[in-house]
Design an enzyme around this catalytic site. Sequence first.
Site, PDB file in Angstrom:
ATOM      1  N   ASN A 189     -63.050  -3.088 -10.926  1.00 40.28           N
ATOM      2  CA  ASN A 189     -62.514  -3.734 -12.116  1.00 40.28           C
ATOM      3  C   ASN A 189     -63.443  -3.529 -13.303  1.00 40.28           C
ATOM      4  O   ASN A 189     -64.658  -3.404 -13.152  1.00 40.28           O
ATOM      5  CB  ASN A 189     -62.273  -5.237 -11.872  1.00 40.28           C
ATOM      6  CG  ASN A 189     -63.459  -6.091 -12.257  1.00 40.28           C
ATOM      7  OD1 ASN A 189     -63.659  -6.423 -13.427  1.00 40.28           O
ATOM      8  ND2 ASN A 189     -64.285  -6.429 -11.268  1.00 40.28           N
TER       9      ASN A 189
ATOM     10  N   PHE B   3     -64.504 -10.039 -18.872  1.00 34.10           N
ATOM     11  CA  PHE B   3     -64.438 -11.484 -19.178  1.00 34.10           C
ATOM     12  C   PHE B   3     -63.160 -11.837 -19.955  1.00 34.10           C
ATOM     13  O   PHE B   3     -63.197 -12.603 -20.930  1.00 34.10           O
ATOM     14  CB  PHE B   3     -65.654 -11.927 -19.986  1.00 34.10           C
ATOM     15  CG  PHE B   3     -66.933 -12.066 -19.204  1.00 34.10           C
ATOM     16  CD1 PHE B   3     -66.974 -11.875 -17.832  1.00 34.10           C
ATOM     17  CD2 PHE B   3     -68.117 -12.383 -19.865  1.00 34.10           C
ATOM     18  CE1 PHE B   3     -68.167 -12.004 -17.132  1.00 34.10           C
ATOM     19  CE2 PHE B   3     -69.314 -12.519 -19.173  1.00 34.10           C
ATOM     20  CZ  PHE B   3     -69.334 -12.328 -17.800  1.00 34.10           C
TER      21      PHE B   3
ATOM     22  N   SER C  14     -72.277  -9.316 -14.818  1.00 33.86           N
ATOM     23  CA  SER C  14     -71.104  -8.448 -14.921  1.00 33.86           C
ATOM     24  C   SER C  14     -71.484  -7.136 -15.587  1.00 33.86           C
ATOM     25  O   SER C  14     -72.159  -7.134 -16.624  1.00 33.86           O
ATOM     26  CB  SER C  14     -69.995  -9.126 -15.736  1.00 33.86           C
ATOM     27  OG  SER C  14     -68.958  -8.209 -16.000  1.00 33.86           O
TER      28      SER C  14
ATOM     29  N   ASN D   5     -69.324  -5.248 -17.041  1.00 33.52           N
ATOM     30  CA  ASN D   5     -68.207  -4.884 -17.903  1.00 33.52           C
ATOM     31  C   ASN D   5     -68.286  -5.442 -19.314  1.00 33.52           C
ATOM     32  O   ASN D   5     -67.386  -5.232 -20.119  1.00 33.52           O
ATOM     33  CB  ASN D   5     -66.891  -5.336 -17.248  1.00 33.52           C
ATOM     34  CG  ASN D   5     -66.694  -4.674 -15.894  1.00 33.52           C
ATOM     35  OD1 ASN D   5     -66.933  -3.488 -15.739  1.00 33.52           O
ATOM     36  ND2 ASN D   5     -66.283  -5.458 -14.906  1.00 33.52           N
ATOM     37  N   THR D   6     -69.343  -6.185 -19.621  1.00 35.61           N
ATOM     38  CA  THR D   6     -69.638  -6.620 -20.985  1.00 35.61           C
ATOM     39  C   THR D   6     -70.916  -5.908 -21.406  1.00 35.61           C
ATOM     40  O   THR D   6     -71.977  -6.161 -20.820  1.00 35.61           O
ATOM     41  CB  THR D   6     -69.829  -8.142 -21.071  1.00 35.61           C
ATOM     42  OG1 THR D   6     -68.609  -8.791 -20.707  1.00 35.61           O
ATOM     43  CG2 THR D   6     -70.224  -8.561 -22.482  1.00 35.61           C
TER      44      THR D   6
ATOM     45  N   LYS E 260     -76.183 -16.108 -11.426  1.00 36.45           N
ATOM     46  CA  LYS E 260     -75.537 -15.020 -10.685  1.00 36.45           C
ATOM     47  C   LYS E 260     -76.124 -13.692 -11.128  1.00 36.45           C
ATOM     48  O   LYS E 260     -76.106 -13.352 -12.317  1.00 36.45           O
ATOM     49  CB  LYS E 260     -74.027 -15.031 -10.908  1.00 36.45           C
ATOM     50  CG  LYS E 260     -73.277 -14.067  -9.989  1.00 36.45           C
ATOM     51  CD  LYS E 260     -71.788 -14.346 -10.002  1.00 36.45           C
ATOM     52  CE  LYS E 260     -71.056 -13.493  -8.969  1.00 36.45           C
ATOM     53  NZ  LYS E 260     -69.614 -13.840  -8.896  1.00 36.45           N
TER      54      LYS E 260
ATOM     55  N   ASN F 123     -72.966 -10.034  -7.857  1.00 37.87           N
ATOM     56  CA  ASN F 123     -71.750  -9.595  -8.525  1.00 37.87           C
ATOM     57  C   ASN F 123     -71.379  -8.198  -8.031  1.00 37.87           C
ATOM     58  O   ASN F 123     -71.894  -7.732  -7.019  1.00 37.87           O
ATOM     59  CB  ASN F 123     -71.972  -9.601 -10.048  1.00 37.87           C
ATOM     60  CG  ASN F 123     -70.697  -9.885 -10.832  1.00 37.87           C
ATOM     61  OD1 ASN F 123     -69.642  -9.344 -10.520  1.00 37.87           O
ATOM     62  ND2 ASN F 123     -70.790 -10.724 -11.843  1.00 37.87           N
TER      63      ASN F 123
END
Length: 362
Positions: free
Chosen positions: A110, A114, A173, A175-176, A215, A244
């Site tokens: 993915n 967020f 994450s 993805n940011t 996390k 994660n």
Amino acid sequence: MLDLFSLGRRGLFLFDAETAHGLSIAALKTGLVPACRTSADPRLAQTVAGIRFANPLGMAAGYDKNAEVPDALLSLGFGFAEVGTLTPKPQAGNPKPRIFRLEGDRAVINRLGFNNEGHDAALARLSGRGNRSGIVGVNIGANKDAVDRIADYVDGIRRFYPVATYFTANISSPNTPGLRDLQAKESLDALLSAVLAARDEEAIRAGKRLPVFLKIAPDLTEEGMDDIAEVIGVHDLDGLIVSNTTLSRDGLTDASLAAEVGGLSGAPLFDRSTAVLARMRSRVGISLPIIGVGGVSSAETALEKIRAGADLVQLYSCMVYEGPALPGRIVRGLSALMDREKVSNIRELRDSRLDHWLSAKV
């Protein structure tokens, strides 16, 4: 009652992954998924970070991003549910398509970024829970365009303090852009100083102290793990969540989808995340709680996380393939494993294979 996930998995897989995810949320909202009937097993209960958990299995953040179905998730057999990641302002996330099933690998990639409806919407839903029992953690993050990302985490603590059981500061994450930079020593020190100060101020106002977890990613170097352990050692952090998604694509069989940008979760993440869990346990000592996440698909894999140093475990992606009966099956399986191991509490098995996972290659 019909079980949409079990009877309709083939139908759900005809939809793209994000649409299917939305349908699963709708099914939980409307009661199409029956509650799990499991007997409470006192051998699975323990107190972690001051919270009494009936069993060690939780739903990880990322599924219920907008706090729409925490109680429905708890009814599936989970001992706790974590909502989010939530950011102060609503944001759409990255362009679609952004979720990919790797069915042959029982994995998911993915690059959501967020996507969520923001603090206001989630707070209204969680406030509507009233006095319902059940452990609901709130996973907080920063908006992509935030000028001061640390301030976004502090805002999350302050806004959700009346409705959360615990908090998770998600800095892991992929993805940011730039978010994982908060794992660096100086940045992490600044983040924890601000977040924990806000928690302590809210604790005085509310008359209760809520735990804060951090996390982290599974792609840390040994030096990076050393830095995190050093920083959290001087802060009153309540625990870690390891881990994660990963940027690694080791061992995947679907070469075309493996090239998709984003974080990988599911079964292939198990070994890497469990080895990093063990390495962090060895660094932080025996007292700091750790929640193990990544590739949990059975009672055996859940228990292996505990043997590697976890107090609690979470899952998400494997339920895409196993359906909503998975949490109940894992909890019942853990009880059976307690019979086999002849222990009075699951905590007795924690760290029992720490050395094995410390020597595992990642």
